[in-house]
Design an enzyme around this catalytic site. Sequence first.
Site, PDB file in Angstrom:
ATOM      1  N   ASP A   1       0.795  -1.224   0.000  1.00 24.19           N
ATOM      2  CA  ASP A   1       0.000   0.000   0.000  1.00 24.19           C
ATOM      3  C   ASP A   1       0.829   1.277   0.000  1.00 24.19           C
ATOM      4  O   ASP A   1       1.937   1.342   0.526  1.00 24.19           O
ATOM      5  CB  ASP A   1      -0.979   0.028   1.173  1.00 24.19           C
ATOM      6  CG  ASP A   1      -0.354  -0.328   2.514  1.00 24.19           C
ATOM      7  OD1 ASP A   1       0.680  -1.030   2.539  1.00 24.19           O
ATOM      8  OD2 ASP A   1      -0.896   0.090   3.558  1.00 24.19           O
TER       9      ASP A   1
ATOM     10  N   GLU B   1      -0.628  -2.447   5.171  1.00 28.54           N
ATOM     11  CA  GLU B   1       0.335  -2.384   6.274  1.00 28.54           C
ATOM     12  C   GLU B   1       0.207  -1.058   7.007  1.00 28.54           C
ATOM     13  O   GLU B   1       0.309  -1.002   8.232  1.00 28.54           O
ATOM     14  CB  GLU B   1       1.765  -2.568   5.757  1.00 28.54           C
ATOM     15  CG  GLU B   1       2.822  -2.627   6.847  1.00 28.54           C
ATOM     16  CD  GLU B   1       3.298  -1.268   7.350  1.00 28.54           C
ATOM     17  OE1 GLU B   1       3.693  -1.158   8.531  1.00 28.54           O
ATOM     18  OE2 GLU B   1       3.273  -0.297   6.551  1.00 28.54           O
ATOM     19  N   GLU B   2      -0.014   0.008   6.248  1.00 24.14           N
ATOM     20  CA  GLU B   2      -0.039   1.344   6.857  1.00 24.14           C
ATOM     21  C   GLU B   2      -1.181   1.517   7.848  1.00 24.14           C
ATOM     22  O   GLU B   2      -1.090   2.327   8.769  1.00 24.14           O
ATOM     23  CB  GLU B   2      -0.129   2.421   5.766  1.00 24.14           C
ATOM     24  CG  GLU B   2       1.079   2.494   4.838  1.00 24.14           C
ATOM     25  CD  GLU B   2       2.353   2.936   5.531  1.00 24.14           C
ATOM     26  OE1 GLU B   2       2.280   3.332   6.713  1.00 24.14           O
ATOM     27  OE2 GLU B   2       3.411   2.900   4.897  1.00 24.14           O
TER      28      GLU B   2
ATOM     29  N   HIS C   1       7.604   8.491   4.964  1.00 26.49           N
ATOM     30  CA  HIS C   1       6.315   9.182   4.992  1.00 26.49           C
ATOM     31  C   HIS C   1       6.455  10.661   4.635  1.00 26.49           C
ATOM     32  O   HIS C   1       5.481  11.404   4.714  1.00 26.49           O
ATOM     33  CB  HIS C   1       5.596   9.032   6.336  1.00 26.49           C
ATOM     34  CG  HIS C   1       5.125   7.645   6.605  1.00 26.49           C
ATOM     35  ND1 HIS C   1       4.039   7.356   7.407  1.00 26.49           N
ATOM     36  CD2 HIS C   1       5.569   6.438   6.197  1.00 26.49           C
ATOM     37  CE1 HIS C   1       3.854   6.050   7.481  1.00 26.49           C
ATOM     38  NE2 HIS C   1       4.784   5.463   6.743  1.00 26.49           N
TER      39      HIS C   1
END
Length: 444
Positions: free
Chosen positions: A104, A171-172, A415
């Site tokens: 993702d 996962e995020e 990020h």
Amino acid sequence: MGMKMRKFSKLSLFLAASMLAITPAQADGLNEAISADLPSLMEIYRDLHANPELSGEEVQTAAKLAAEARRLGFTVTEKVGGTGVVAVMENGEGPTVMIRADMDGLPLEEKTGLPFASTTTAKTRQGNDTFVMHACGHDTHMTGWVGTARQLAARKDEWSGSLVMILQPAEETGEGAVAMLEDGLYTRFPKPDHVIAFHDAAGAPAGYIGYSPGFALANVDSVDITVKGVGGHGAYPHTTKDPVVLASRIVGALQTLVSREIDPQDPAVVTVGSFQAGTKHNIIADDALLLLTVRSYSDETRAKLLDGIKRIAKGEAITAGVPEDRMPEVSIREDEFTPATYNTPEFTLEIAKLFEERFGKERVIQSKPVMGGEDFSRYRRADESINSMIFWVGGVPMEEYLAAQRGEVKLPSLHSPLWAPDAEKVIATGAEALTAAALHLMKK
């Protein structure tokens, strides 16, 4: 996720650079084979980078990579735990090794300036329009996964056992691993004896490997505290119970949880990331809302922190004279909980030694655990007899890393809309490391 690795001296960096030449352990030709495959892998990487998808919506990403796995001869099952992919290759008797990559992207507008930068837009679950970017390097993870699959498929005469390669969604948001497990990952497919993965690192030189035996990443909890007061006119505060003042007291008292109630040698974090209250200058609100992130390693410390938050919130409200029916409400978002990632110590040291022999000791560093979270933890937590290891692969171009050490530039973190790893080195190193580990574990 994020990480910081210990600083390297200039001398060690230059020594390590000189060790990028073939080591005795690389005489198997794996390094050369991956290097020859790199142009093709970089095409895949650029496509993945330019076309990210949000958590749980990795439909096109999964389809592309599932097709690649089928072409290599894997038995492929799609839509496991949502958009997850499981690719299995049976090759005789032996252990089962599972290799995982996450798929993702993040709701973020890319600002790297790369010629293949993402301009993708999508809607969030809340219905808001957003840009999407692979700002955490999952595109390098997936491409390294493909490189590994290609090498292991081509080297079936060198290993024996069952190879399970999975592509994990979400996962995020911390949802993907548990969703795949609940959808029969360990019952519908060969259950692994060993689980391995890598993650790119925004604080280490490109091509360096970091590992942490034992706890590597933290428990991550999201906690909401609704602080209830009795609202009214700001000119007459004596007629109210001000939730802003009470919430401020709670914020201050929460700082004592880590500083005075947890062993100083036991890492823990309680951060109030958001304080929301009120609508106008002269109105004392009825309620205030605190949003917390709470991090720890052991389940025992996690319980102490969460219990302490409840106790402090209620205790401060009692002290403030809040009525019993207006006590604060503490909500722990269990659906967002990510358990601590634990690298099986003996297994991790065994694989780290393998990496040192292959890449040289200067490129393989035992790093400190971090307080970031990773739902890779779920695969071992589902069965603690499984050997588990996630390792870091540095992604910072060497010139930028050295400039940062001199204080000349500030490196973007994972990020960040500016994060642009040295993808070639991350992918080549990650693929070689994963392949070498699998060959070692399933050696004929």
